[in-house]
Design a protein around this motif. Structure first.
Motif, mmCIF file in Angstrom:
data_model
loop_
_atom_site.group_PDB
_atom_site.id
_atom_site.type_symbol
_atom_site.label_atom_id
_atom_site.label_comp_id
_atom_site.label_asym_id
_atom_site.label_seq_id
_atom_site.Cartn_x
_atom_site.Cartn_y
_atom_site.Cartn_z
ATOM 1 N N LEU A 67 -37.114 15.864 118.904
ATOM 2 C CA LEU A 67 -36.678 16.067 120.286
ATOM 3 C C LEU A 67 -37.509 15.215 121.248
ATOM 4 O O LEU A 67 -36.970 14.615 122.185
ATOM 5 C CB LEU A 67 -36.781 17.541 120.672
ATOM 6 N N LEU A 68 -38.818 15.162 120.998
ATOM 7 C CA LEU A 68 -39.677 14.338 121.853
ATOM 8 C C LEU A 68 -39.348 12.856 121.713
ATOM 9 O O LEU A 68 -39.380 12.115 122.704
ATOM 10 C CB LEU A 68 -41.147 14.590 121.523
ATOM 11 N N ASP A 69 -39.026 12.417 120.504
ATOM 12 C CA ASP A 69 -38.659 11.016 120.299
ATOM 13 C C ASP A 69 -37.371 10.672 121.047
ATOM 14 O O ASP A 69 -37.253 9.600 121.647
ATOM 15 C CB ASP A 69 -38.500 10.710 118.814
ATOM 16 N N LYS A 70 -36.393 11.590 121.014
ATOM 17 C CA LYS A 70 -35.142 11.357 121.750
ATOM 18 C C LYS A 70 -35.397 11.296 123.245
ATOM 19 O O LYS A 70 -34.860 10.441 123.942
ATOM 20 C CB LYS A 70 -34.136 12.477 121.449
ATOM 21 N N LEU A 71 -36.218 12.228 123.740
ATOM 22 C CA LEU A 71 -36.531 12.239 125.171
ATOM 23 C C LEU A 71 -37.259 10.963 125.572
ATOM 24 O O LEU A 71 -36.986 10.394 126.626
ATOM 25 C CB LEU A 71 -37.383 13.459 125.512
ATOM 26 N N LYS A 72 -38.159 10.485 124.708
ATOM 27 C CA LYS A 72 -38.902 9.254 124.993
ATOM 28 C C LYS A 72 -37.958 8.063 125.090
ATOM 29 O O LYS A 72 -38.125 7.189 125.938
ATOM 30 C CB LYS A 72 -39.937 9.020 123.900
ATOM 31 N N ALA A 73 -36.929 8.027 124.236
ATOM 32 C CA ALA A 73 -35.965 6.926 124.262
ATOM 33 C C ALA A 73 -35.085 6.992 125.504
ATOM 34 O O ALA A 73 -34.689 5.958 126.047
ATOM 35 C CB ALA A 73 -35.100 6.970 123.009
ATOM 36 N N ILE A 74 -34.799 8.200 125.986
ATOM 37 C CA ILE A 74 -33.919 8.364 127.147
ATOM 38 C C ILE A 74 -34.667 8.106 128.447
ATOM 39 O O ILE A 74 -34.216 7.344 129.293
ATOM 40 C CB ILE A 74 -33.309 9.777 127.149
ATOM 41 N N ASP A 75 -35.823 8.774 128.622
ATOM 42 C CA ASP A 75 -36.544 8.686 129.892
ATOM 43 C C ASP A 75 -38.041 8.861 129.624
ATOM 44 O O ASP A 75 -38.510 9.971 129.400
ATOM 45 C CB ASP A 75 -36.037 9.770 130.853
ATOM 46 N N ILE A 76 -38.774 7.774 129.680
ATOM 47 C CA ILE A 76 -40.196 7.783 129.336
ATOM 48 C C ILE A 76 -41.012 8.602 130.338
ATOM 49 O O ILE A 76 -41.997 9.244 129.972
ATOM 50 C CB ILE A 76 -40.742 6.338 129.196
ATOM 51 N N GLU A 77 -40.599 8.642 131.597
ATOM 52 C CA GLU A 77 -41.352 9.396 132.603
ATOM 53 C C GLU A 77 -41.234 10.902 132.374
ATOM 54 O O GLU A 77 -42.218 11.628 132.510
ATOM 55 C CB GLU A 77 -40.887 9.033 134.014
ATOM 56 N N ARG A 78 -40.036 11.372 132.048
ATOM 57 C CA ARG A 78 -39.858 12.793 131.722
ATOM 58 C C ARG A 78 -40.685 13.153 130.495
ATOM 59 O O ARG A 78 -41.297 14.224 130.436
ATOM 60 C CB ARG A 78 -38.382 13.111 131.458
ATOM 61 N N TYR A 79 -40.719 12.254 129.520
ATOM 62 C CA TYR A 79 -41.504 12.453 128.297
ATOM 63 C C TYR A 79 -42.983 12.587 128.636
ATOM 64 O O TYR A 79 -43.651 13.530 128.182
ATOM 65 C CB TYR A 79 -41.258 11.276 127.350
ATOM 66 N N ARG A 80 -43.493 11.677 129.427
ATOM 67 C CA ARG A 80 -44.923 11.698 129.770
ATOM 68 C C ARG A 80 -45.304 12.940 130.563
ATOM 69 O O ARG A 80 -46.366 13.529 130.336
ATOM 70 C CB ARG A 80 -45.285 10.441 130.552
ATOM 71 N N SER A 81 -44.454 13.341 131.507
ATOM 72 C CA SER A 81 -44.778 14.525 132.290
ATOM 73 C C SER A 81 -44.729 15.791 131.425
ATOM 74 O O SER A 81 -45.542 16.702 131.598
ATOM 75 C CB SER A 81 -43.829 14.659 133.492
ATOM 76 N N LEU A 82 -43.780 15.847 130.480
ATOM 77 C CA LEU A 82 -43.698 17.013 129.589
ATOM 78 C C LEU A 82 -44.917 17.095 128.687
ATOM 79 O O LEU A 82 -45.483 18.177 128.495
ATOM 80 C CB LEU A 82 -42.414 16.928 128.745
ATOM 81 N N ILE A 83 -45.333 15.967 128.141
ATOM 82 C CA ILE A 83 -46.522 15.936 127.280
ATOM 83 C C ILE A 83 -47.747 16.405 128.056
ATOM 84 O O ILE A 83 -48.561 17.185 127.559
ATOM 85 C CB ILE A 83 -46.747 14.505 126.734
#
Length: 90
Positions: A67-83
């Motif tokens: 799920l995190l890999d998919k989110l990273k591919a879609i929107d890197i900023e959302r990924y970074r803030s979630l992490i």
């Protein structure tokens, strides 16, 4: 699963999914998996030979990773803030 009440799940979805009913967003799913993973990790520290729980934990970690890999591919900023919010290493 008795360790996580409906109200606690709604709070997770409200915080990360931006609404109690938004259970399908990547952020809310990853947050829910993280909560479950923390619970199972604590359980395994006490019950070291519970191999079925260990297998379930490993499957959950893999699912969260995908799920995190998919989110990273879609929107890197959302990924970074979630992490950052969840305190995950990657």
């Amino acid at each position: 699963m008795n360790y996580l009440t409906i109200e606690e799940k709604k709070e997770i979805f409200k915080k990360y999914g931006k609404a109690e009913t938004n259970t399908g967003s990547y952020e809310s799913q990853v947050a829910l998996f993280t909560t479950r993973i923390k619970h199972l990790t604590a359980h395994l520290k006490e019950h070291k030979k519970d191999y079925s729980t260990e297998r379930a934990l490993l499957k959950m970690v893999g699912k969260r990773r995908r799920l995190l890999d998919k989110l990273k591919a879609i929107d890197i900023e959302r990924y970074r803030s979630l992490i950052a919010d969840l305190g995950l290493r990657r």
